[in-house]
Design a protein around this motif. Structure first.
Motif, PDB file in Angstrom:
ATOM      1  N   ILE A 242       0.860  -1.188   0.000  1.00  0.00           N
ATOM      2  CA  ILE A 242       0.000   0.000   0.000  1.00  0.00           C
ATOM      3  C   ILE A 242       0.899   1.241   0.000  1.00  0.00           C
ATOM      4  N   GLY A 243       0.444   2.303  -0.679  1.00  0.00           N
ATOM      5  CA  GLY A 243       1.244   3.536  -0.739  1.00  0.00           C
ATOM      6  C   GLY A 243       2.453   3.367  -1.656  1.00  0.00           C
ATOM      7  N   THR A 244       2.391   2.442  -2.588  1.00  0.00           N
ATOM      8  CA  THR A 244       3.514   2.215  -3.516  1.00  0.00           C
ATOM      9  C   THR A 244       3.024   2.370  -4.955  1.00  0.00           C
ATOM     10  N   ARG A 245       3.382   3.488  -5.563  1.00  0.00           N
ATOM     11  CA  ARG A 245       2.959   3.746  -6.952  1.00  0.00           C
ATOM     12  C   ARG A 245       3.933   3.082  -7.918  1.00  0.00           C
ATOM     13  N   VAL A 246       3.411   2.342  -8.839  1.00  0.00           N
ATOM     14  CA  VAL A 246       4.267   1.749  -9.874  1.00  0.00           C
ATOM     15  C   VAL A 246       4.481   2.800 -10.956  1.00  0.00           C
ATOM     16  N   SER A 247       5.748   3.116 -11.217  1.00  0.00           N
ATOM     17  CA  SER A 247       6.026   4.220 -12.146  1.00  0.00           C
ATOM     18  C   SER A 247       6.629   3.733 -13.462  1.00  0.00           C
ATOM     19  N   MET A 248       6.935   2.452 -13.556  1.00  0.00           N
ATOM     20  CA  MET A 248       7.586   1.972 -14.780  1.00  0.00           C
ATOM     21  C   MET A 248       7.257   0.501 -14.997  1.00  0.00           C
ATOM     22  N   LEU A 249       7.091   0.174 -16.277  1.00  0.00           N
ATOM     23  CA  LEU A 249       6.805  -1.207 -16.669  1.00  0.00           C
ATOM     24  C   LEU A 249       7.639  -1.499 -17.909  1.00  0.00           C
ATOM     25  N   ARG A 250       8.425  -2.586 -17.872  1.00  0.00           N
ATOM     26  CA  ARG A 250       9.181  -2.924 -19.098  1.00  0.00           C
ATOM     27  C   ARG A 250       9.378  -4.431 -19.164  1.00  0.00           C
ATOM     28  N   PRO A 251       9.416  -4.958 -20.376  1.00  0.00           N
ATOM     29  CA  PRO A 251       9.603  -6.413 -20.493  1.00  0.00           C
ATOM     30  C   PRO A 251      11.051  -6.792 -20.241  1.00  0.00           C
ATOM     31  N   GLN A 252      11.234  -8.018 -19.763  1.00  0.00           N
ATOM     32  CA  GLN A 252      12.589  -8.574 -19.600  1.00  0.00           C
ATOM     33  C   GLN A 252      12.479 -10.051 -19.973  1.00  0.00           C
ATOM     34  N   GLY A 253      12.797 -10.367 -21.193  1.00  0.00           N
ATOM     35  CA  GLY A 253      12.559 -11.715 -21.694  1.00  0.00           C
ATOM     36  C   GLY A 253      11.060 -11.987 -21.657  1.00  0.00           C
ATOM     37  N   ALA A 254      10.685 -13.120 -21.047  1.00  0.00           N
ATOM     38  CA  ALA A 254       9.254 -13.443 -20.961  1.00  0.00           C
ATOM     39  C   ALA A 254       8.623 -12.830 -19.704  1.00  0.00           C
ATOM     40  N   GLN A 255       9.405 -12.069 -18.945  1.00  0.00           N
ATOM     41  CA  GLN A 255       8.884 -11.502 -17.683  1.00  0.00           C
ATOM     42  C   GLN A 255       8.687  -9.984 -17.805  1.00  0.00           C
ATOM     43  N   TRP A 256       8.196  -9.399 -16.709  1.00  0.00           N
ATOM     44  CA  TRP A 256       7.964  -7.953 -16.672  1.00  0.00           C
ATOM     45  C   TRP A 256       8.629  -7.364 -15.442  1.00  0.00           C
ATOM     46  N   VAL A 257       9.260  -6.208 -15.640  1.00  0.00           N
ATOM     47  CA  VAL A 257       9.891  -5.497 -14.512  1.00  0.00           C
ATOM     48  C   VAL A 257       8.984  -4.324 -14.143  1.00  0.00           C
ATOM     49  N   THR A 282       1.038   4.300 -18.899  1.00  0.00           N
ATOM     50  CA  THR A 282       2.092   3.316 -18.596  1.00  0.00           C
ATOM     51  C   THR A 282       2.319   2.391 -19.777  1.00  0.00           C
ATOM     52  N   VAL A 283       1.240   1.948 -20.400  1.00  0.00           N
ATOM     53  CA  VAL A 283       1.392   1.014 -21.521  1.00  0.00           C
ATOM     54  C   VAL A 283       2.097   1.718 -22.688  1.00  0.00           C
ATOM     55  N   ARG A 284       1.774   2.986 -22.887  1.00  0.00           N
ATOM     56  CA  ARG A 284       2.438   3.747 -23.965  1.00  0.00           C
ATOM     57  C   ARG A 284       3.946   3.860 -23.677  1.00  0.00           C
ATOM     58  N   GLN A 285       4.297   4.160 -22.411  1.00  0.00           N
ATOM     59  CA  GLN A 285       5.730   4.251 -22.074  1.00  0.00           C
ATOM     60  C   GLN A 285       6.409   2.893 -22.222  1.00  0.00           C
ATOM     61  N   ALA A 286       5.694   1.830 -21.815  1.00  0.00           N
ATOM     62  CA  ALA A 286       6.288   0.488 -21.902  1.00  0.00           C
ATOM     63  C   ALA A 286       6.574   0.122 -23.353  1.00  0.00           C
ATOM     64  N   ALA A 287       5.768   0.655 -24.271  1.00  0.00           N
ATOM     65  CA  ALA A 287       5.961   0.324 -25.697  1.00  0.00           C
ATOM     66  C   ALA A 287       7.356   0.710 -26.166  1.00  0.00           C
ATOM     67  N   ASP A 288       7.896   1.803 -25.606  1.00  0.00           N
ATOM     68  CA  ASP A 288       9.241   2.260 -26.010  1.00  0.00           C
ATOM     69  C   ASP A 288      10.315   1.242 -25.652  1.00  0.00           C
ATOM     70  N   ALA A 289      10.042   0.447 -24.613  1.00  0.00           N
ATOM     71  CA  ALA A 289      11.062  -0.514 -24.154  1.00  0.00           C
ATOM     72  C   ALA A 289      10.891  -1.888 -24.796  1.00  0.00           C
ATOM     73  N   CYS A 290       9.931  -1.998 -25.737  1.00  0.00           N
ATOM     74  CA  CYS A 290       9.644  -3.321 -26.340  1.00  0.00           C
ATOM     75  C   CYS A 290      10.233  -3.399 -27.744  1.00  0.00           C
ATOM     76  N   ASP A 291      10.294  -4.604 -28.288  1.00  0.00           N
ATOM     77  CA  ASP A 291      10.671  -4.717 -29.697  1.00  0.00           C
ATOM     78  C   ASP A 291       9.552  -4.097 -30.543  1.00  0.00           C
ATOM     79  N   ASP A 292       9.834  -3.884 -31.827  1.00  0.00           N
ATOM     80  CA  ASP A 292       8.900  -3.123 -32.676  1.00  0.00           C
ATOM     81  C   ASP A 292       7.504  -3.743 -32.712  1.00  0.00           C
ATOM     82  N   ALA A 293       7.466  -5.089 -32.872  1.00  0.00           N
ATOM     83  CA  ALA A 293       6.158  -5.740 -33.028  1.00  0.00           C
ATOM     84  C   ALA A 293       5.350  -5.603 -31.733  1.00  0.00           C
ATOM     85  N   THR A 294       5.972  -5.876 -30.589  1.00  0.00           N
ATOM     86  CA  THR A 294       5.245  -5.779 -29.312  1.00  0.00           C
ATOM     87  C   THR A 294       4.895  -4.318 -29.023  1.00  0.00           C
TER      88      THR A 294
END
Ligand SMILES: Cc1cc2nc3c(=O)[nH]c(=O)nc-3n(C[C@H](O)[C@H](O)[C@H](O)COP(=O)(O)OP(=O)(O)OC[C@H]3O[C@@H](n4cnc5c(N)ncnc54)[C@H](O)[C@@H]3O)c2cc1C
Length: 458
Positions: A242-257, A282-294
């Motif tokens: 609780i009280g923890t805002r997630v500020s970043m999402l990025r893929p790492q292999g088959a996992q997510w950071v 968040t999803v828009r920002q995560a797109a920058d960290a993904c390969d082109d297709a994802t």
């Protein structure tokens, strides 16, 4: 064991967490706020006499047809008969007119209870009652389906004006938070089907109006958190941050950071259960960290979330020591064109909902669905409306909550964002694709569905 993150502890996120933990996942819930429940959460307030009271972010109402919501509340230990005041289908006005289920029809199976209410509505002509019964039966014969491009106004154009004004418009605006001229007839029919003709659950008729007797955090999210912690005792797997805002999402292999102020954590799967706007960013920002297709898939999802329009709901809480309504909930009348503004459609007597809570006595909650004015204007207009329509002249304002993005505008043909975003990443929330409008039931259904997709069957 699948390591799953749920981001957002609103009703969708907590539903997802409970379901995923039940299916054996190791669940961590991240919630930015200090209170659980999101848009349906408790809000502390100070009354004019200096005492404290528990309000809600907005006065809510459930119906007996909210099958998933009610079943989940029971699962996490809520005693529904204690936590909810069940009223038979009724939309009474202060003068006693309006829709009522007669006492002799209470407990009748659906749709007979609703038909009895319609047949005996005070102040309506027989022609109006028969038109409504005939139209409801026609909708039933048609399987509650209609052209997806229809608005509620088009669907109901043949109904008498009084039925439209006194029943359809208040039902539509409270269920879909969208005026009938803009509201999706297909979604409206889904809610009507479940409410008027559905079997109901947990001993409630589908059309029962269920008014919370506790604050909204206690009604489900806090109990869900306790339930998760109890599971924790036995399996040591669920965590609540609780009280923890997630500020970043990025893929790492088959996992997510996931990144947050305390660092980063890696998960096998993520259910993103915030409202549409933070999800889209968040999803828009995560797109920058993904390969082109994802990245392209994520950008397409973000665009669908961004395309949603939102409508506001405001709640004006007002108090006076001797304020008491003739019923726990009343429908209020719109005033004729050119008359004084009367923005509130419903008023709730929190004292009658919580008879043992001294701080709730004299506390009224006025609800303005699809509201458009600012806080001060609404508050002033509602206090005048209360004086004119209810004869309550001494009410003092306690707190006015304007939720500008309360729900998505539920318009015809709307394409809502998909639940599956990409491999290992799901969306949950009242705005995600589904048959229901933005409601607690819609949020819970979406959370359950996301958890079932994200976790293998037990
Ligand atoms: C005033 C009002 C009245 C309403 N009345 C009714 C009603 O009478 N009946 C009904 O059925 N429905 C009603 N609704 C709709 C209902 O409240 C919502 O559909 C439901 O609460 C949505 O739940 P949710 O879990 O999808 O989203 P939310 O409740 O928005 O939950 C999202 C959660 O995510 C958290 N979060 C956001 N960003 C992050 C981040 N980066 N990291 C971590 N956490 C984050 C937020 O703090 C929040 O707790 C009403 C809504 C409002 C606002």
């Amino acid at each position: 064991m699948l390591k799953l993150a749920v981001v957002g502890a609103g009703w969708a996120g907590m539903a997802a967490a409970v379901e995923a933990a039940s299916r054996g996942a190791e669940v961590t819930v991240f919630e930015a706020a200090r209170t659980l429940g999101g848009r349906a959460r408790a809000l502390p307030a100070i009354l004019p006499d200096g005492s404290t009271a528990a309000l809600d972010n907005g006065q809510h109402i459930l119906i007996g047809a909210y099958a998933n919501c009610l079943a989940l509340m029971q699962k996490v230990g809520i005693d529904l008969s204690q936590a909810l005041l069940s009223l038979p289908l009724s939309l009474p006005h202060a003068d006693g007119s309006g829709l009522h289920t007669p006492s002799w029809a209470i407990g009748w199976p659906a749709p007979l209870d609703a038909l009895a209410a319609i047949a005996t509505t005070r102040g309506w002509r027989w022609r109006e009652r028969l038109a409504l019964v005939g139209t409801s039966l026609r909708w039933r014969r048609q399987g509650f389906n209609c052209d997806p491009q229809f608005t509620v106004a088009e669907l109901c154009a043949d109904l008498p004006v009084r039925v439209q004004q006194e029943l359809i418009e208040p039902l539509c605006v409270s269920a879909l938070n969208t005026p009938m001229v803009n509201a999706s007839a297909a979604v409206f029919l889904t809610v009507l089907r479940d409410a008027l003709f559905g079997p109901g659950v947990a001993g409630f008729s589908g059309s029962s109006l269920l008014l919370p007797r506790t604050d909204l955090s206690q009604l489900f999210p806090d109990a869900a958190a306790r339930w998760l912690q109890q599971q924790d005792g036995s399996t040591g797997t669920s965590r609540l941050r609780i009280g923890t805002r997630v500020s970043m999402l990025r893929p790492q292999g088959a996992q997510w950071v996931l990144g947050h102020e305390d660092g980063e954590d890696v998960f096998d799967a993520v259910i993103w259960a915030t409202a549409a706007s933070p999800a889209e960013k968040t999803v828009r920002q995560a797109a920058d960290a993904c390969d082109d297709a994802t990245g392209a898939v994520l950008m397409a999802w973000a665009r669908s979330a961004r395309a949603l329009n939102h409508t506001a709901i405001s709640t004006v809480y007002a108090w006076s020591a001797d304020a008491r309504l003739p019923a726990p909930m009343l429908a209020l009348r719109a005033e004729p064109a050119g008359g004084a503004p009367a923005p509130a459609q419903f008023v709730f007597d929190r004292g009658q909902l919580n008879p043992l809570d001294r701080s709730a006595q004299g506390l009224l909650a006025f609800v303005i669905s699809a509201s458009s004015d600012d806080r001060d204007t609404l508050q002033a207009q509602v206090l005048e409306q209360a004086a004119r329509q209810l004869g309550l002249h001494g009410l003092q304002p306690v707190q006015t909550v304007v939720e500008k993005r309360a729900t998505f505008a539920c318009t015809p043909g709307l394409v809502r964002p998909a639940q599956a975003i990409t491999q290992g990443l799901w969306a949950a929330g009242d705005y995600v694709e589904g048959p229901y409008p933005a409601t607690l039931e819609g949020a819970v259904r979406s959370g359950l569905a996301a958890a079932r997709s994200a976790t293998p069957a037990p």
